[in-house]
Write an enzyme that holds these catalytic residues in place. Sequence first.
Site, PDB file in Angstrom:
ATOM      1  N   ARG A   1       0.846  -1.191   0.000  1.00  0.00           N
ATOM      2  CA  ARG A   1       0.000   0.000   0.000  1.00  0.00           C
ATOM      3  C   ARG A   1       0.880   1.240   0.000  1.00  0.00           C
ATOM      4  O   ARG A   1       1.713   1.403   0.900  1.00  0.00           O
ATOM      5  CB  ARG A   1      -0.904   0.003   1.239  1.00  0.00           C
TER       6      ARG A   1
ATOM      7  N   HIS B   1      -3.462  10.834   0.592  1.00  0.00           N
ATOM      8  CA  HIS B   1      -2.913  10.671   1.942  1.00  0.00           C
ATOM      9  C   HIS B   1      -2.363  12.035   2.384  1.00  0.00           C
ATOM     10  O   HIS B   1      -1.178  12.201   2.606  1.00  0.00           O
ATOM     11  CB  HIS B   1      -1.847   9.570   1.950  1.00  0.00           C
TER      12      HIS B   1
ATOM     13  N   GLU C   1      -7.556   8.212   6.364  1.00  0.00           N
ATOM     14  CA  GLU C   1      -7.815   8.864   7.653  1.00  0.00           C
ATOM     15  C   GLU C   1      -8.357  10.289   7.499  1.00  0.00           C
ATOM     16  O   GLU C   1      -7.725  11.259   7.926  1.00  0.00           O
ATOM     17  CB  GLU C   1      -6.543   8.879   8.510  1.00  0.00           C
TER      18      GLU C   1
ATOM     19  N   ASN D   1      -7.153   1.501  10.168  1.00  0.00           N
ATOM     20  CA  ASN D   1      -5.832   1.831  10.719  1.00  0.00           C
ATOM     21  C   ASN D   1      -5.983   1.877  12.240  1.00  0.00           C
ATOM     22  O   ASN D   1      -6.851   2.597  12.744  1.00  0.00           O
ATOM     23  CB  ASN D   1      -5.367   3.217  10.248  1.00  0.00           C
TER      24      ASN D   1
ATOM     25  N   TYR E   1      -3.848   2.152  16.041  1.00  0.00           N
ATOM     26  CA  TYR E   1      -2.612   2.330  16.813  1.00  0.00           C
ATOM     27  C   TYR E   1      -2.817   2.171  18.314  1.00  0.00           C
ATOM     28  O   TYR E   1      -2.117   1.425  18.973  1.00  0.00           O
ATOM     29  CB  TYR E   1      -1.969   3.688  16.494  1.00  0.00           C
TER      30      TYR E   1
ATOM     31  N   GLU F   1      -3.249  -0.153   8.279  1.00  0.00           N
ATOM     32  CA  GLU F   1      -2.067   0.340   9.014  1.00  0.00           C
ATOM     33  C   GLU F   1      -2.097  -0.199  10.430  1.00  0.00           C
ATOM     34  O   GLU F   1      -3.140  -0.162  11.096  1.00  0.00           O
ATOM     35  CB  GLU F   1      -2.066   1.872   9.141  1.00  0.00           C
TER      36      GLU F   1
HETATM   37  C1  FCB Z   1      -1.334   7.400  10.679  1.00  0.00           C
HETATM   38  C2  FCB Z   1      -1.031   7.962   9.311  1.00  0.00           C
HETATM   39  C3  FCB Z   1       0.292   7.512   8.761  1.00  0.00           C
HETATM   40  C4  FCB Z   1       1.375   7.438   9.831  1.00  0.00           C
HETATM   41  C5  FCB Z   1       0.891   6.699  11.047  1.00  0.00           C
HETATM   42  C6  FCB Z   1       1.912   6.556  12.133  1.00  0.00           C
HETATM   43  O1  FCB Z   1      -2.234   8.250  11.330  1.00  0.00           O
HETATM   44  O2  FCB Z   1      -2.026   7.573   8.386  1.00  0.00           O
HETATM   45  O3  FCB Z   1       0.634   8.368   7.709  1.00  0.00           O
HETATM   46  O4  FCB Z   1       1.844   8.686  10.118  1.00  0.00           O
HETATM   47  O5  FCB Z   1      -0.257   7.305  11.559  1.00  0.00           O
END
Ligand code: FCB
Length: 449
Positions: A76, A111, A156, A281, A283, A354
């Site tokens: 990607r 992006h 995002e 995505n 985190y 992600e």
């Molecule tokens: C996400 C973004 C990506 C990267 C990661 C750590 O929010 O989409 O570009 O910066 O975080």
Amino acid sequence: MYPQFPPGFRFGMSTSAYQIEGAADADGKGPSIWDTFTARPGAIRHGENARVAIDHYHRYAEDIGHIADAGVHDYRFSFSWPRVLAGTGFYDRLVDTILEAGVRPVPTLYHWDLPQDLEDAGGWMNRDTAHRLADYAGTLVRRLGDRVRDWITMNEMSVHTLYGYALTDHAPARGLGLEALPAAHHQLLAHGLAVQVLRSHGAASVGVAGQHFPVTPASDDEADQFAAGLFTDLTNWTFSDPILRGTYPNELVQAGVGVPEAQLERDLELIGAPLDFYGVNYYEPTMIEAPKEGKDYTGVLEVDIPDGLPFSPVPVKSDERTDFGWAIVPSGLTEILVTLRDRYPNLPPVIITENGASFHDAGPGPDGRVHDPRRISYLDGHVRAVAAAIEAGVRVDGYYVWSALDNFEWAAGYDERFGLVYVDRETLDRTRKDSWYWYRDLIAAQHRG
Ligand code: FCB
């Protein structure tokens, strides 16, 4: 022992154009909002910029080698809109190189690097930008659609709206607060128009990538619950509800996007067109409380939520954090996947577009290796969390690591290293980290049925 995934499950790696390409003026490329923002004193940690980034523009062949050698199925990446306006030659070469390496290209149209002249005309606050994105999607699919079958429209939209339009931490740093909601609607409209254009040119598979995370109230207190509900509406559901169930999550948001009713109905129909996959995505989770007078909330999230808003982030209870300070909570990924499945009866197959972690890795030691055991442990925990969601009945078809290579982490500059491949800041030499080898072995250990 590596966790096992269903046959056909796709492993991948992710990057984005602005974070890796560099070559800021090559091919007559004009500036994006990030070129403008990074030039502003104080905007980026250590005053860094991405004019050279990791010079992927010149080193893409080597980089695709690092990606393909790990055995991934998908790569990607994203297109730089201002570069495409000056020509698609680079992406022609890139796509051919990816395919020759036996990997499937999964590009994202947008992006975050809006051409500066579109920002000057109002950026995402201007409805016309959505139509411009559709034209740009048309250029790309006409040029590359013979070789690219999988497309991601937007990345995002929530983060772009919140950090770039509501706050001032990312480009274009508008600081509009809740007045930024039209920027959300226009990006969603851009997504809907792009889906239409891509499909009309025969795209086989179309999706979008949204950032999602569980939001927990800090207590059972009604005020905290209300604050958490509003926060999750604004950051999670404002962007996925229109796409996956054709509505905005509440009246505040619906009124805030500022579209007349008859028009809104037509827009939502377009935005809610069926997708082939939904990109998630993930985190870390977030904990929210109603603001308590006199309490200092700075430094909890990567960006500070200004005073006066009805919610405040508080630290998530977690023993472990990445070097970026993000809480390490793999179960949050299982939780959000189950929540998405329960919220959206028509949820298409999910791809984790992600997931990854920043650690401040040291460069190669005397043994030539980059040892990053904490990244391996983060990734291992999160792929197991995906396996747990599949076990719980959520259809997940793929998982992509953020990121293939260390890169420019937006306002945080180059300190935050997310890569499976280490990039030396002076020489730009690449070295595969231990996590790269771990990922390769995880993929190789799958019983392909
Ligand atoms: C996400 C973004 C990506 C990267 C990661 C750590 O929010 O989409 O570009 O910066 O975080």
